[in-house]
Design a protein around this motif. Structure first.
Motif, PDB file in Angstrom:
ATOM      1  N   GLN A  12      27.574  25.751  86.345  1.00  0.00           N
ATOM      2  CA  GLN A  12      27.686  27.075  86.964  1.00  0.00           C
ATOM      3  C   GLN A  12      26.345  27.593  87.449  1.00  0.00           C
ATOM      4  O   GLN A  12      26.267  28.244  88.492  1.00  0.00           O
ATOM      5  CB  GLN A  12      28.338  28.059  85.987  1.00  0.00           C
ATOM      6  CG  GLN A  12      29.819  27.761  85.822  1.00  0.00           C
ATOM      7  CD  GLN A  12      30.584  28.841  85.088  1.00  0.00           C
ATOM      8  OE1 GLN A  12      31.203  28.586  84.074  1.00  0.00           O
ATOM      9  NE2 GLN A  12      30.563  30.046  85.594  1.00  0.00           N
ATOM     10  N   LEU A  15      25.381  25.498  90.720  1.00  0.00           N
ATOM     11  CA  LEU A  15      26.196  25.934  91.848  1.00  0.00           C
ATOM     12  C   LEU A  15      25.817  27.346  92.279  1.00  0.00           C
ATOM     13  O   LEU A  15      25.728  27.639  93.479  1.00  0.00           O
ATOM     14  CB  LEU A  15      27.672  25.873  91.490  1.00  0.00           C
ATOM     15  CG  LEU A  15      28.638  26.384  92.571  1.00  0.00           C
ATOM     16  CD1 LEU A  15      28.533  25.550  93.837  1.00  0.00           C
ATOM     17  CD2 LEU A  15      30.069  26.407  92.062  1.00  0.00           C
ATOM     18  N   GLN A  16      25.581  28.241  91.302  1.00  0.00           N
ATOM     19  CA  GLN A  16      25.206  29.613  91.653  1.00  0.00           C
ATOM     20  C   GLN A  16      23.896  29.638  92.444  1.00  0.00           C
ATOM     21  O   GLN A  16      23.733  30.479  93.350  1.00  0.00           O
ATOM     22  CB  GLN A  16      25.059  30.461  90.395  1.00  0.00           C
ATOM     23  CG  GLN A  16      24.782  31.940  90.682  1.00  0.00           C
ATOM     24  CD  GLN A  16      25.915  32.616  91.422  1.00  0.00           C
ATOM     25  OE1 GLN A  16      27.054  32.562  90.967  1.00  0.00           O
ATOM     26  NE2 GLN A  16      25.625  33.236  92.557  1.00  0.00           N
ATOM     27  N   TYR A  41      32.920  22.796  87.953  1.00  0.00           N
ATOM     28  CA  TYR A  41      33.970  23.511  87.238  1.00  0.00           C
ATOM     29  C   TYR A  41      33.386  24.342  86.096  1.00  0.00           C
ATOM     30  O   TYR A  41      32.244  24.176  85.679  1.00  0.00           O
ATOM     31  CB  TYR A  41      35.012  22.534  86.702  1.00  0.00           C
ATOM     32  CG  TYR A  41      34.487  21.538  85.688  1.00  0.00           C
ATOM     33  CD1 TYR A  41      34.475  21.842  84.328  1.00  0.00           C
ATOM     34  CD2 TYR A  41      34.015  20.285  86.082  1.00  0.00           C
ATOM     35  CE1 TYR A  41      34.005  20.934  83.397  1.00  0.00           C
ATOM     36  CE2 TYR A  41      33.534  19.370  85.160  1.00  0.00           C
ATOM     37  CZ  TYR A  41      33.530  19.699  83.820  1.00  0.00           C
ATOM     38  OH  TYR A  41      33.051  18.799  82.902  1.00  0.00           O
ATOM     39  N   GLN A  42      34.225  25.250  85.573  1.00  0.00           N
ATOM     40  CA  GLN A  42      33.860  26.096  84.437  1.00  0.00           C
ATOM     41  C   GLN A  42      33.986  25.294  83.138  1.00  0.00           C
ATOM     42  O   GLN A  42      35.012  24.659  82.908  1.00  0.00           O
ATOM     43  CB  GLN A  42      34.789  27.292  84.352  1.00  0.00           C
ATOM     44  CG  GLN A  42      34.899  28.133  85.613  1.00  0.00           C
ATOM     45  CD  GLN A  42      36.000  29.168  85.465  1.00  0.00           C
ATOM     46  OE1 GLN A  42      35.901  30.088  84.655  1.00  0.00           O
ATOM     47  NE2 GLN A  42      37.057  29.019  86.239  1.00  0.00           N
ATOM     48  N   ARG A  43      32.985  25.411  82.277  1.00  0.00           N
ATOM     49  CA  ARG A  43      33.073  24.746  80.982  1.00  0.00           C
ATOM     50  C   ARG A  43      33.692  25.625  79.881  1.00  0.00           C
ATOM     51  O   ARG A  43      34.399  25.099  79.015  1.00  0.00           O
ATOM     52  CB  ARG A  43      31.696  24.275  80.519  1.00  0.00           C
ATOM     53  CG  ARG A  43      31.148  23.130  81.338  1.00  0.00           C
ATOM     54  CD  ARG A  43      29.940  22.490  80.681  1.00  0.00           C
ATOM     55  NE  ARG A  43      29.259  21.605  81.595  1.00  0.00           N
ATOM     56  CZ  ARG A  43      29.609  20.357  81.850  1.00  0.00           C
ATOM     57  NH1 ARG A  43      30.657  19.836  81.236  1.00  0.00           N
ATOM     58  NH2 ARG A  43      28.935  19.620  82.705  1.00  0.00           N
ATOM     59  N   LEU A  59      40.033  25.387  86.899  1.00  0.00           N
ATOM     60  CA  LEU A  59      38.651  25.392  86.438  1.00  0.00           C
ATOM     61  C   LEU A  59      37.643  25.334  87.581  1.00  0.00           C
ATOM     62  O   LEU A  59      36.467  25.668  87.387  1.00  0.00           O
ATOM     63  CB  LEU A  59      38.398  24.202  85.504  1.00  0.00           C
ATOM     64  CG  LEU A  59      39.267  24.092  84.260  1.00  0.00           C
ATOM     65  CD1 LEU A  59      38.901  22.831  83.491  1.00  0.00           C
ATOM     66  CD2 LEU A  59      39.112  25.312  83.373  1.00  0.00           C
ATOM     67  N   LEU A  61      35.144  25.974  90.403  1.00  0.00           N
ATOM     68  CA  LEU A  61      34.363  27.167  90.727  1.00  0.00           C
ATOM     69  C   LEU A  61      34.401  27.491  92.214  1.00  0.00           C
ATOM     70  O   LEU A  61      34.332  28.657  92.604  1.00  0.00           O
ATOM     71  CB  LEU A  61      32.912  26.967  90.277  1.00  0.00           C
ATOM     72  CG  LEU A  61      32.705  26.974  88.762  1.00  0.00           C
ATOM     73  CD1 LEU A  61      31.361  26.362  88.401  1.00  0.00           C
ATOM     74  CD2 LEU A  61      32.799  28.386  88.220  1.00  0.00           C
ATOM     75  N   ARG A  62      34.464  26.493  93.049  1.00  0.00           N
ATOM     76  CA  ARG A  62      34.571  26.667  94.497  1.00  0.00           C
ATOM     77  C   ARG A  62      35.379  25.505  95.075  1.00  0.00           C
ATOM     78  O   ARG A  62      35.295  24.378  94.578  1.00  0.00           O
ATOM     79  CB  ARG A  62      33.197  26.699  95.180  1.00  0.00           C
ATOM     80  CG  ARG A  62      32.370  27.958  94.943  1.00  0.00           C
ATOM     81  CD  ARG A  62      33.010  29.176  95.622  1.00  0.00           C
ATOM     82  NE  ARG A  62      32.148  30.343  95.556  1.00  0.00           N
ATOM     83  CZ  ARG A  62      32.052  31.182  94.539  1.00  0.00           C
ATOM     84  NH1 ARG A  62      32.759  30.931  93.430  1.00  0.00           N
ATOM     85  NH2 ARG A  62      31.271  32.238  94.567  1.00  0.00           N
ATOM     86  N   VAL A 290      26.513  31.107  79.963  1.00  0.00           N
ATOM     87  CA  VAL A 290      26.871  31.036  81.385  1.00  0.00           C
ATOM     88  C   VAL A 290      26.208  32.168  82.156  1.00  0.00           C
ATOM     89  O   VAL A 290      25.681  31.967  83.259  1.00  0.00           O
ATOM     90  CB  VAL A 290      28.400  31.085  81.555  1.00  0.00           C
ATOM     91  CG1 VAL A 290      28.779  31.334  83.011  1.00  0.00           C
ATOM     92  CG2 VAL A 290      29.031  29.796  81.061  1.00  0.00           C
ATOM     93  N   THR A 294      23.624  31.972  85.444  1.00  0.00           N
ATOM     94  CA  THR A 294      23.883  32.541  86.765  1.00  0.00           C
ATOM     95  C   THR A 294      22.841  33.602  87.116  1.00  0.00           C
ATOM     96  O   THR A 294      22.422  33.706  88.277  1.00  0.00           O
ATOM     97  CB  THR A 294      25.301  33.132  86.844  1.00  0.00           C
ATOM     98  OG1 THR A 294      25.511  34.058  85.775  1.00  0.00           O
ATOM     99  CG2 THR A 294      26.346  32.029  86.740  1.00  0.00           C
TER     100      THR A 294
END
Length: 394
Positions: A12, A15-16, A41-43, A59, A61-62, A290, A294
């Protein structure tokens, strides 16, 4: 056009960083490198929602279209093997073989990996770190079983709560004398120990596991904990080897300054792998969160896109959460000092103080209090216990 940015790590935070670079108007090449297959994906849901519903698509994220429309090159199943700081490039290996990518700015978002304590027979234990791990675990929950969980932190307890509710017999083994000892106060540890026992889990506290076999776990005092399978959830360690090999400074993570730059100003680090100065105390800390990842990513992206040497230091208030059964534990702030004192505001609200004042507030199913405390901690005003008592009673 700005020079290329390479982001090593597609969790995350990584990717952010890519998202925030484009949001900040950065028009140079951006490459995101991830070691796992599929989309980022989200963990956090792996130990909770995914074990219940098995919906891997939820899950993501985009979608794939994000990378196309934002002109972000995404390289899954690819690993950065070396940083060549002199040449300003990273060497990678992936499905297409070995190659090198130039960078003007490199962002290390390498995260953590599961800790492997000195326990004999860990080949018999399952992990819960990746989507592949979660798929394996979910498959093993298809019929009632006896399960031993080594580790009484967030992941182990979240899994235990799900497994108990599904009808499994669960034993949680924690080497420390209390649950979640690194993350919460003794008051909150005791509260959750009571909850997990009430839900049906058996707790073994203060006794480390020494061996695992196909029939269960043996503890240091000789106690046998029978189990059909064992989950290892004994904490994580930061992935710093890539940084160390490149000569970057490390100490409980990749050491960064107040603007999240490593000892090489062309290289930044974020998230679980980064050791950064705590805005309240100045002590270097590493947060497995998380939200911290971010927040780090947004600051790094703004700095790279704006190229402002006098921009703001990292000052976000950390916060954490853990969903265990029908209880949501939320923590605003960070209490990591040795001289922390705790005060029970109510049964479900605990305040933690250090030499600088209020350090953190822990809540259970009290989202309103949590959100207000986060705003209060972000201000420079001192917060007295009486104010928290009024807030919790309102």
């Amino acid at each position: 056009m700005a020079g290329p940015v390479v982001i090593a790590g597609a969790g995350q935070g990584g990717l952010q960083a890519a998202i925030s670079l484009r949001q900040a108007g950065f028009d140079g090449p951006v490459t995101l490198i991830g070691s796992e297959p599929g989309l980022p994906y989200q963990r956090p849901p792996l130990s909770k929602a995914y074990l219940k519903d098995g919906d891997a698509d939820a899950l993501a994220l985009r979608p794939q279209s994000f990378f196309e429309t934002k002109d972000v090159t995404y390289l899954p199943e690819t690993t950065v093997t070396r940083i060549d700081r002199d040449a300003g490039r990273v060497e990678v290996t992936g499905p297409a073989g070995d190659s090198a990518l130039p960078y003007e700015n490199l962002v290390l978002a390498t995260g953590t990996r599961n800790m492997r304590p000195p326990i004999e027979g860990l080949e018999h234990a399952c992990d819960l770190r990746t989507l592949a791990d979660a798929r394996t675990l979910r498959g093993r929950l298809d019929a009632p079983r006896r399960i031993a969980v080594i580790g009484g932190g967030f992941i182990g307890l979240e899994f235990a709560a799900v497994a108990v509710k599904q009808g499994h017999e669960v034993a949680v083994i924690e080497a420390a004398p209390r649950l979640m000892a690194r993350a919460v106060s003794p008051l909150m540890s005791n509260r959750f120990a009571t909850l997990h026992r009430d839900w049906g889990a058996e707790l073994f506290l203060g006794q480390p596991a020494v061996s695992v076999d196909e029939a269960g776990v043996t503890l240091a005092d000789g106690t046998r904990v029978p189990a059909d399978f064992v989950l290892l959830a004994a904490g994580v360690q930061p992935n710093v080897e890539l940084a160390e090999d490149a000569g970057l400074e490390t100490a409980n993570g990749i050491r960064v300054d107040t603007r999240l730059r490593t000892s090489d100003p062309a290289i930044s680090a974020l998230g679980d792998c980064a050791s950064f100065p705590d805005p309240r105390t100045g002590r270097h800390v590493r947060l497995e969160s998380v939200q911290a990842a971010t927040d780090h990513a947004r600051l790094i992206a703004a700095r790279i896109a704006g190229d402002d040497p006098d921009g703001p230091d990292y000052a976000a208030v950390p916060w954490f959460w853990s969903d265990q059964g029908d209880r949501k534990l939320q923590i605003a702030g960070f209490a990591g000092g040795p001289d922390t004192t705790d005060e029970a505001v109510t049964e479900n609200v605990v305040a933690r103080f250090d030499e600088h004042g209020l350090a953190a507030v822990e809540t259970i199913n009290a989202a309103r209090v949590h959100m207000k405390v986060r705003r209060m901690l972000a201000s420079a005003d001192p917060i007295e216990l009486s104010l928290l008592e009024e807030l919790a009673a309102a």
